[in-house]
Design a protein around this motif. Structure first.
Motif, PDB file in Angstrom:
ATOM      1  N   VAL A  38       0.834  -1.201   0.000  1.00  0.00           N
ATOM      2  CA  VAL A  38       0.000   0.000   0.000  1.00  0.00           C
ATOM      3  C   VAL A  38       0.871   1.254   0.000  1.00  0.00           C
ATOM      4  N   ARG A  39       0.574   2.189  -0.909  1.00  0.00           N
ATOM      5  CA  ARG A  39       1.257   3.479  -1.075  1.00  0.00           C
ATOM      6  C   ARG A  39       2.706   3.341  -1.555  1.00  0.00           C
ATOM      7  N   ALA A  40       3.132   2.155  -1.903  1.00  0.00           N
ATOM      8  CA  ALA A  40       4.444   1.964  -2.517  1.00  0.00           C
ATOM      9  C   ALA A  40       4.288   2.035  -4.034  1.00  0.00           C
ATOM     10  N   ALA A  41       5.416   2.014  -4.750  1.00  0.00           N
ATOM     11  CA  ALA A  41       5.363   2.121  -6.205  1.00  0.00           C
ATOM     12  C   ALA A  41       6.553   1.409  -6.828  1.00  0.00           C
ATOM     13  N   LYS A  56       1.744  -9.438  -6.725  1.00  0.00           N
ATOM     14  CA  LYS A  56       0.577  -8.782  -6.131  1.00  0.00           C
ATOM     15  C   LYS A  56       0.857  -7.302  -5.965  1.00  0.00           C
ATOM     16  N   ASN A  57      -0.075  -6.470  -6.415  1.00  0.00           N
ATOM     17  CA  ASN A  57       0.105  -5.022  -6.326  1.00  0.00           C
ATOM     18  C   ASN A  57      -0.995  -4.373  -5.499  1.00  0.00           C
ATOM     19  N   GLU A  58      -0.579  -3.547  -4.528  1.00  0.00           N
ATOM     20  CA  GLU A  58      -1.499  -2.738  -3.745  1.00  0.00           C
ATOM     21  C   GLU A  58      -1.108  -1.257  -3.817  1.00  0.00           C
ATOM     22  N   GLY A  59      -0.158  -0.936  -4.713  1.00  0.00           N
ATOM     23  CA  GLY A  59       0.324   0.436  -4.851  1.00  0.00           C
ATOM     24  C   GLY A  59       0.174   0.929  -6.273  1.00  0.00           C
ATOM     25  N   ASP A 107      -5.531   4.727  -0.813  1.00  0.00           N
ATOM     26  CA  ASP A 107      -6.323   5.827  -1.352  1.00  0.00           C
ATOM     27  C   ASP A 107      -6.729   5.498  -2.783  1.00  0.00           C
ATOM     28  N   THR A 108      -5.747   5.261  -3.615  1.00  0.00           N
ATOM     29  CA  THR A 108      -5.966   4.840  -4.999  1.00  0.00           C
ATOM     30  C   THR A 108      -4.817   3.940  -5.412  1.00  0.00           C
ATOM     31  N   ILE A 109      -5.022   3.204  -6.490  1.00  0.00           N
ATOM     32  CA  ILE A 109      -3.907   2.497  -7.118  1.00  0.00           C
ATOM     33  C   ILE A 109      -3.955   2.783  -8.606  1.00  0.00           C
ATOM     34  N   GLU A 110      -2.774   2.844  -9.221  1.00  0.00           N
ATOM     35  CA  GLU A 110      -2.677   3.092 -10.647  1.00  0.00           C
ATOM     36  C   GLU A 110      -1.712   2.101 -11.279  1.00  0.00           C
TER      37      GLU A 110
END
Length: 220
Positions: free
Chosen positions: A138-141, A166-169, A206-209
């Motif tokens: 989360v909140r990483a990129a 798996k992506n949460e960022g 908050d969001t993911i892109e």
């Protein structure tokens, strides 16, 4: 293993091969990257197995354990350029998180002109597999520019992918290619993809892109 805790510096034209094992985090260059790091020209010959049987092994035993060809855990930004990892994951005993370059990215990872040649084939234990990164939190990129995955990945459960399991960022891919075969044998609750296995908005996100530009998936 360069160090258990790498606190930021430049690593240029380094090659590693050997046995790395730990009860929590295992990495070819460092277990944990604690502060900003720049890595260029890294070469890693990595073998992830359930039990130590031969030379060149990284060992992962449980779902609490994480392994990466460069580092198991990134706590600050890391840039990895012109680097390549090779080897294999082939054991029904392995479980946990396994990434070709990084286990868990909890900050920011930038990849440019890198190649993953690690083949991954595992049994039915819970795990997440990524040719580059197993999990972006989360909140990483993570950004990938001109990168290539040639590793074939076969899983039985959870999330597997040529780049990020798996992506949460937030993720971006530019001029990157997956040439590896990515397959999942489970019939439900499992995600597989040439670039990303699963991208999910966590309750704390908050969001993911996720963006792609001039990318090609040649895997099947």
């Amino acid at each position: 293993l360069l160090s258990s805790m790498f606190s930021g510096d430049s690593v240029i034209n380094v090659s590693v091969a050997g046995t790395v094992s730990d009860t929590t985090y295992a990495g070819g260059l460092a277990a944990i990257i604690k502060s900003k790091a720049y890595i260029d020209g890294f070469r890693g010959d990595v073998y992830f197995v359930g039990k130590a049987k031969k030379y060149n092994e990284y060992i992962v035993y449980s779902t609490k354990q994480v392994a990466g060809g460069v580092a198991a855990l990134v706590l600050d930004s890391v840039r990895i350029l012109n680097s390549r990892v090779s080897g294999s994951v082939d054991s029904t005993d392995v479980r946990g998180y396994v990434g070709g370059f990084i286990g868990i990215d909890s900050a920011y990872a930038y990849f440019e002109n890198d190649t993953n040649d690690i083949n991954m084939k595992l049994g039915s234990y819970p795990y997440i597999l990524g040719g580059y990164v197993t999990r972006v939190t989360v909140r990483a990129a993570a950004d990938f520019v001109g990168c290539l995955n040639r590793g074939n990945i076969l899983g039985a459960s959870n999330n597997v992918a040529g780049f990020v399991g798996k992506n949460e960022g937030n993720l971006s891919f530019s001029k990157s290619t997956n040439e590896g075969t990515v397959k999942m044998t489970a019939s439900s609750l499992a995600y597989a993809g040439g670039f990303v296995g699963q991208s999910r908005l966590d309750k704390d996100s908050d969001t993911i892109e996720v963006s792609f530009e001039y990318c090609i998936n040649k895997g099947y």
